[in-house]
Design an enzyme around this catalytic site. Structure first.
Site, PDB file in Angstrom:
ATOM      1  N   ARG A 109       5.117  -4.319  -1.490  1.00 57.25           N
ATOM      2  CA  ARG A 109       4.457  -3.027  -1.683  1.00 57.25           C
ATOM      3  C   ARG A 109       3.399  -3.177  -2.770  1.00 57.25           C
ATOM      4  NH1 ARG A 109       6.068  -2.273  -6.365  1.00 57.25           N
ATOM      5  NH2 ARG A 109       4.816  -0.397  -6.587  1.00 57.25           N
ATOM      6  N   GLY A 110       2.633  -2.091  -2.958  1.00 59.37           N
ATOM      7  CA  GLY A 110       1.567  -2.103  -3.946  1.00 59.37           C
ATOM      8  C   GLY A 110       0.250  -2.447  -3.286  1.00 59.37           C
ATOM      9  N   ALA A 111      -0.784  -1.660  -3.580  1.00 59.28           N
ATOM     10  CA  ALA A 111      -2.048  -1.771  -2.854  1.00 59.28           C
ATOM     11  C   ALA A 111      -2.616  -3.194  -2.805  1.00 59.28           C
ATOM     12  CB  ALA A 111      -3.071  -0.792  -3.441  1.00 59.28           C
ATOM     13  N   ARG A 122       1.275   0.941   7.031  1.00 64.53           N
ATOM     14  CA  ARG A 122       1.263   1.986   6.003  1.00 64.53           C
ATOM     15  C   ARG A 122      -0.136   2.568   5.963  1.00 64.53           C
ATOM     16  NH1 ARG A 122       4.163   1.461   0.461  1.00 64.53           N
ATOM     17  NH2 ARG A 122       4.359   3.681   0.928  1.00 64.53           N
ATOM     18  N   GLN A 169      10.665   3.284  -8.246  1.00 64.26           N
ATOM     19  CA  GLN A 169       9.876   2.080  -8.497  1.00 64.26           C
ATOM     20  C   GLN A 169       9.568   1.891  -9.974  1.00 64.26           C
ATOM     21  OE1 GLN A 169       9.135   4.390  -6.110  1.00 64.26           O
ATOM     22  NE2 GLN A 169       8.077   3.466  -4.371  1.00 64.26           N
ATOM     23  N   ASP A 213      -3.679   3.771  -4.321  1.00 66.82           N
ATOM     24  CA  ASP A 213      -3.550   3.185  -2.984  1.00 66.82           C
ATOM     25  C   ASP A 213      -4.790   3.414  -2.143  1.00 66.82           C
ATOM     26  OD1 ASP A 213      -0.507   2.255  -2.239  1.00 66.82           O
ATOM     27  OD2 ASP A 213      -0.586   3.670  -3.901  1.00 66.82           O
ATOM     28  N   ASN A 223      -2.334   8.235  -4.952  1.00 63.65           N
ATOM     29  CA  ASN A 223      -1.381   7.338  -5.609  1.00 63.65           C
ATOM     30  C   ASN A 223       0.032   7.880  -5.386  1.00 63.65           C
ATOM     31  OD1 ASN A 223      -0.996   4.935  -7.291  1.00 63.65           O
ATOM     32  ND2 ASN A 223      -0.195   6.351  -8.815  1.00 63.65           N
ATOM     33  N   LYS A 224       1.009   7.128  -5.847  1.00 67.89           N
ATOM     34  CA  LYS A 224       2.404   7.479  -5.628  1.00 67.89           C
ATOM     35  C   LYS A 224       2.676   8.939  -5.986  1.00 67.89           C
ATOM     36  CE  LYS A 224       4.955   5.359  -4.280  1.00 67.89           C
ATOM     37  NZ  LYS A 224       5.313   5.301  -2.833  1.00 67.89           N
TER      38      LYS A 224
END
Length: 389
Positions: A64-66, A98, A211, A252, A262-263
């Site tokens: 995960r993570g852009a 995603r 996270q 993201d 973003n999250k």
């Protein structure tokens, strides 16, 4: 298929495993991932031998993570090509894994374009070699971008908060676990720590999948940073007590007008920061900027399964292969849940966007376009995102 191989359970300080790596054992190339769903309890590697396994790893947030999704997407195309699978089918599956994370499609496009060009000239072997070379280039560029963002971000903190002693609040996870290098926002905090300018890292737990508590605290502990985990709802009291000097988050997707996806939980922090006159800084590479998405309202926000909210279940608690529906209920059976993976912060609430090419402040459409056009990156022929020259 994806196979899990136990690596280490010795704790954060012993981690020597990269978030992602390409390997070529005798039985054929594989993409090896550090399974982030199993942290911080144990360090376990997930070995992907085909694209369906990688897509599943992406959807379950094992990777995960852009920035790291962009790298994984590029290697996924290379994996399909090297193993003789249908590359175009792999491209479609990876790009849709995603929808909000623009870097994923960016990495997939770069490797796919390289594959197609080489395939047209030299057939499948040439295409596979070109896709792998492009994936490695995406990986290397991200490492360089991470270093540059940390430098620019630390300089910005010095301008905004002269004197050091920074108390930084962050959300979700933006460190080495999401990057080929030290990360994005957490890389800036790490640079401040290394220079003796970080007083305290406030770590939002980041519900519903934690996270922050699981991953950011894990990385902070490894680095020896002074950190404190807090529930997301406690952030307001920190601001009210004057305990936050700056907010640093990743992204993201960043729209052309500077809106930042973003999250989930990032937007409320921006509102709190504005009310309390605290800088709200976004750190992301220019590959996260999507100049084809005009404004924040146009960003597709991923909706995740409701069980992530109504159940408390982490794979390392249940064991490998745990699925939704097998956790501990924290809401009545059958309760409906609203579970967007991201929210969108409008540009007027963002103090600055830090990229590897420089800082955009104030955040405007023209300023964002300029920093992208004057960087090492140029607009992708395929549409969304940026592409290296």
């Amino acid at each position: 298929m994806g196979d899990q191989d136990e690596v280490s359970e010795r704790g954060a300080g012993a981690l020597t495993i990269p978030s992602l790596r390409w390997e070529e054992p005798p039985e054929g190339p594989v993409l090896v991932l550090l399974d982030q769903t199993r942290l911080p309890a144990e360090e376990v590697e997930l070995v992907c031998t085909d694209v369906p396994a990688l897509v599943q790893a992406i959807r379950t947030l094992a990777v995960r993570g852009a920035p790291l999704l962009g790298i994984a997407g590029a290697y996924g195309v290379a994996l399909a090509a090297a193993r003789g699978f249908d590359v175009e089918e792999a491209v479609e599956a990876l790009a849709q894994a995603r929808p909000t994370a623009v870097n994923l499609g960016y990495g997939v496009r770069r490797a796919a374009d390289a594959y197609r060009a080489a395939f047209a000239e030299g057939g499948a072997p040439a295409g596979a070699a070109a896709a792998l070379a492009e994936a490695r280039a995406v990986h290397a560029e991200d490492i360089e971008a991470s270093t540059r963002m940390a430098q620019h971000g630390l300089a910005l903190l010095g301008e905004l908060l002269p004197g050091g002693g920074h108390r930084i609040l962050t959300h979700c996870n933006t460190g080495a676990l999401v990057s080929g290098g030290d990360g994005t926002a957490l890389a800036v905090a790490l640079a401040a720590h290394r220079s003796g300018e970080l007083r305290r890292l406030w770590v939002d737990e980041t519900r519903p999948l934690l996270q922050g508590a699981r991953l950011t605290a894990y990385e902070a502990a490894r680095a020896g940073m002074a950190y404190t985990v807090l529930s997301d709802g406690a952030a307001g009291s920190l601001f009210a007590g004057g305990e936050v000097d700056a907010v640093l988050i990743g992204a993201d997707r960043i729209a052309a007008d500077g809106s930042v996806a973003n999250k989930i939980g990032s937007y409320p922090l921006a509102v709190l920061a504005r009310y309390h006159h605290v800088p709200f800084v976004v750190v992301a590479p220019t590959s996260t900027v999507d100049l084809e998405t005009e404004e924040g309202a146009d960003i597709e926000v991923e909706q995740r399964p409701g069980q992530e909210v109504t159940e408390f279940s982490l794979p390392f608690v249940q064991g490998p292969g745990a699925e939704a529906g097998t956790g501990i209920l924290v809401a009545p059976l059958g309760a409906q849940a609203y579970n967007p993976a991201f929210d969108v912060t409008p540009p007027e609430l963002v103090t600055a966007i830090v990229t590897e090419a420089g800082v955009v402040s104030p955040v405007t459409r023209d300023g964002l376009a300029e920093v992208c056009s004057t960087s090492r990156w140029s607009k992708s022929r395929s549409g969304n995102g940026m592409m290296a020259e």
